[in-house]
Design an enzyme around this catalytic site. Sequence first.
Site, PDB file in Angstrom:
ATOM      1  N   LYS A 165       0.751  -1.164  -0.096  1.00 27.09           N
ATOM      2  CA  LYS A 165      -0.109  -0.010   0.024  1.00 27.09           C
ATOM      3  C   LYS A 165       0.807   1.235   0.055  1.00 27.09           C
ATOM      4  CE  LYS A 165      -0.422  -0.295   5.138  1.00 27.09           C
ATOM      5  NZ  LYS A 165      -1.363  -1.004   6.195  1.00 27.09           N
ATOM      6  N   TYR A 219      15.745  29.117  10.467  1.00 21.66           N
ATOM      7  CA  TYR A 219      14.330  29.733  10.763  1.00 21.66           C
ATOM      8  C   TYR A 219      14.291  29.560  12.312  1.00 21.66           C
ATOM      9  CZ  TYR A 219      12.817  30.348   5.973  1.00 21.66           C
ATOM     10  OH  TYR A 219      12.716  30.566   4.702  1.00 21.66           O
TER      11      TYR A 219
HETATM   12  C1  LIG Z   1      -0.614  -1.804   6.843  1.00 21.93           C
HETATM   13  C2  LIG Z   1      -1.335  -3.262   6.979  1.00 21.93           C
HETATM   14  C3  LIG Z   1      -0.613  -4.417   7.200  1.00 21.93           C
HETATM   15  C4  LIG Z   1       0.793  -4.287   7.102  1.00 21.93           C
HETATM   16  O1  LIG Z   1       1.305  -3.723   8.437  1.00 21.93           O
HETATM   17  P1  LIG Z   1       2.810  -3.429   8.615  1.00 21.93           P
HETATM   18  O2  LIG Z   1       2.869  -2.999  10.130  1.00 21.93           O
HETATM   19  O3  LIG Z   1       3.514  -2.674   7.575  1.00 21.93           O
HETATM   20  O4  LIG Z   1       3.216  -4.863   8.880  1.00 21.93           O
HETATM   21  C5  LIG Z   1      -1.089  -5.539   7.370  1.00 21.93           C
HETATM   22  N1  LIG Z   1      -2.540  -5.489   7.499  1.00 21.93           N
HETATM   23  C6  LIG Z   1      -3.475  -4.407   7.393  1.00 21.93           C
HETATM   24  C7  LIG Z   1      -4.911  -4.622   7.382  1.00 21.93           C
HETATM   25  C8  LIG Z   1      -2.845  -3.346   7.236  1.00 21.93           C
HETATM   26  O5  LIG Z   1      -3.389  -2.258   6.930  1.00 21.93           O
END
Ligand SMILES: *Cc1c(COP(=O)(O)O)cnc(C)c1O
Length: 376
Positions: free
Chosen positions: A43, A270
Amino acid sequence: MPRPILATVSLPSLTHNLAVVATGLDRSRPPARPAPFIWAVVKANAYGHGILSAVAAFSRADGLAMLDLDEAIQCRAAGWTRPILLLEGFFEAADLPVIDHYGLTVTVHTREQLDMLRLAAPCTPIDAMIKLDSGMGRLGFPPDAYRDAYRVAGDLQRRGILGRLGKMTHFARADDDPDATGRQLQVFGNVTDGLPGRVSVCNSAATLTAGFWARLPAGVEQWVRPGICLYGASPFASRPAADFDLRPGMTLSAELISVRRIPAGYRVGYGHLFSAPRPMTIGVVCCGYADGYPRHAPTGTPVTVGGVRTRVLGRVSMDMLAVDLTAVPNARVGLRVVLWGEGGPTVDEVAASCGTIGYELLCAVAPRVPRKVVSN
Ligand SMILES: *Cc1c(COP(=O)(O)O)cnc(C)c1O
């Protein structure tokens, strides 16, 4: 010449990390029990690494998991033929023909989704993971509604709208609280007891916790969903990724574009947040928050300049940040700076200094940063 900043993505490191996860699952396998299948989570543009890089690097994964329909279509276009799980399922009925066309697996977590499926036009049966909220407090049917939702999904399966069914949940504290995770697993076990179908519960933290997946009943097909660890960052605040032999998937590097000598008491950047305690040499790096480097990185955040580990000074600007060159001999314009990754601090170290997690930094690398994909 383009501005000298670069995000280098290492396909061999991503492939190595997947192999580490697969080997770990295999090693923690009780006798006569197959290791779980792996949905590599890609993702958010593969946690900032580029979705197509991930497809290439994770060619040995059993499936891919993501959120975005467009990303899923890109994976299919790139030749990915194995399962693709949509972690939030679908958002409107119009998504269903597309899901059907590309053969995607959906997460079903609401009544509204079941209603949309009920009214769906005939299609190839769509595989679905029915999600339970076992204690994350986010997506999923609550425990008292789950079995009814599963029954409805079973009806949809008999009508040929849904294909394979599975049971799924997500952990809130697999990274820091085994008791809370154990309680979620207990709820999952009780609520789904006796329902047919495969099972998917483990994120990176649960996948890397040796033997955790084997606490689920034997004889059921199991799929894990590791994400962050595949990119070489750790899901655990207290254990570095190197402990698991994971390698950084992304290296963010830039160069010194100015080297300055400043007198004692001179203030930098800054807000004048940093004041030189003595005469010192500082450098300006062409990387700022518009590149995705966190603006809230405080003085002291680790950075490597010319192979020497040093620190960020003062406030990060939109396009630049300042570094301490006291310990860097022969510092000069053009010297390579590693913000995180190979040859620099880990993304987790930088994140910890900024009060966040490696996930956020990796996802935030801006589109304006040129990318180089290394395949060997
Ligand atoms: C993002 C996600 C994962 C993976 O999580 P990590 O902590 O990056 O391994 C697994 N399952 C779901 C439903 C997620 O949203």
